[in-house]
Enzyme design. Structure first.
Site, PDB file in Angstrom:
ATOM      1  N   GLU A  84      31.207  84.027  41.950  1.00 26.77           N
ATOM      2  CA  GLU A  84      31.050  85.448  41.602  1.00 26.77           C
ATOM      3  C   GLU A  84      29.634  85.911  41.952  1.00 26.77           C
ATOM      4  OE1 GLU A  84      33.471  87.311  40.740  1.00 26.77           O
ATOM      5  OE2 GLU A  84      34.996  85.864  40.138  1.00 26.77           O
ATOM      6  N   CYS A 148      34.659  85.881  30.801  1.00 28.54           N
ATOM      7  CA  CYS A 148      33.942  85.310  31.949  1.00 28.54           C
ATOM      8  C   CYS A 148      32.839  86.264  32.395  1.00 28.54           C
ATOM      9  CB  CYS A 148      34.914  85.069  33.108  1.00 28.54           C
ATOM     10  SG  CYS A 148      36.098  83.755  32.773  1.00 28.54           S
ATOM     11  N   HIS A 167      34.826  80.767  39.162  1.00 30.21           N
ATOM     12  CA  HIS A 167      36.203  80.777  38.676  1.00 30.21           C
ATOM     13  C   HIS A 167      36.979  79.643  39.343  1.00 30.21           C
ATOM     14  CE1 HIS A 167      36.237  84.999  36.881  1.00 30.21           C
ATOM     15  NE2 HIS A 167      36.879  84.232  36.013  1.00 30.21           N
TER      16      HIS A 167
END
Length: 212
Positions: A84, A148, A167
Site C-alpha cells: 500500500e 488496515c 495486504h
C-alpha cells in the site's frame, strides 16, 4: 559492529469471515524465518478494534523506536501480496470487532487527508518480483478504509512515514503461509535497503552542507 536495525511487524486477529487471519499466520512464519542477522524483529498481533489501535501503536513506536514498522492485513479480494502506497484519514464507517467505529469517521481530527510512506513501493515491488521468489507482489493506492487503513494512517503519522502496509490474500488463495512469510521477508529486506540508501544520501547532504 553496527547496531541492529529494529523492525516491528504486526498482523491482525481474526474478524468477520476470516476465522484464521492469514496476516498474523504470515507474520508468525516471518518470525520463524527471521529477516536477517542485522535485524532485531519484534512482532505483535493487533486487535481488530479502532480504540485498541489508538492505544497500542503509540506505545509500540515509543517503546521500540523502530527504523521501520510493517503492518500486515488480510484482504479477501487480494490475489497477490499487495503493498500500500498511502493511507487515508476519512471514511471509517465500518464497525470493528467490538461493534464500534469512530464518531468522526476519521483517524485523526485535523490530520492530513492522506499520508504517503517514505518508501518507494513500486521499486520494492519490482525488485521482489524480479527475484524469482515465486510470489507475485503488486501495489495499491487504497488500503480499504477499515482497520488496515486506520492502522497504517496512525503508524505513518507516528513514524513520519517510516511505515509500510502489506495486504496478503487468505491462506491457500493462492499462497501457503510459508510463501507469504518468504514474501514478507523479501519485501522488508528491500525496504530496509531503500531506507539505508536514503539515510546515506541524507548524511552525505548534511556533510556537504557543513563544508560550505
Amino acid at each position: 559492529m553496527a547496531s541492529k536495525r529494529k523492525v516491528i511487524v504486526t498482523g491482525f486477529e481474526p474478524f468477520g469471515e476470516h476465522e484464521v487471519n492469514s496476516s498474523w499466520v504470515a507474520v508468525q512464519e516471518l518470525e520463524r524465518l527471521g529477516v536477517d542477522e542485522s535485524v532485531d524483529l519484534h512482532v505483535c498481533e493487533v486487535p481488530v478494534e479502532y480504540q485498541a489501535v489508538q492505544s497500542l501503536l503509540p506505545s509500540l513506536w515509543k517503546e521500540h523506536e523502530p527504523q521501520l514498522a510493517v503492518h500486515v492485513g488480510v484482504s479477501g479480494l487480494a490475489t497477490t501480496v499487495t503493498l500500500e502506497h498511502c493511507s487515508h484519514n476519512k471514511g471509517y464507517k465500518r464497525l470493528d470487532n467490538c461493534g464500534f467505529c469512530p464518531a468522526s469517521h476519521c483517524c485523526m481530527e485535523n490530520g492530513p487527508d492522506c499520508i504517503h510512506s517514505v518508501l518507494d513501493m513500486d521499486a520494492v515491488c519490482k525488485m521482489v518480483n524480479g527475484s524469482g521468489l515465486g510470489v507475485t507482489l503488486s501495489v495499491s493506492q487504497d488500503a480499504g478504509r477499515y482497520l488496515c487503513d486506520y492502522t497504517y494512517y496512525t503508524s505513518l503519522y507516528l513514524g513520519h512515514g517510516h511505515s509500510a502496509f502489506i495486504h496478503v490474500p487468505p491462506l491457500g488463495k493462492p499462497y501457503s503461509s510459508q510463501e507469504l512469510g518468504r514474501a514478507l521477508r523479501a519485501a522488508i529486506l528491500e525496504m530496509l535497503k531503500q531506507l539505508q540508501t536514503h539515510e546515506g544520501h541524507c548524511d552525505r547532504e548534511r556533510r556537504h552542507q557543513r563544508h560550505h
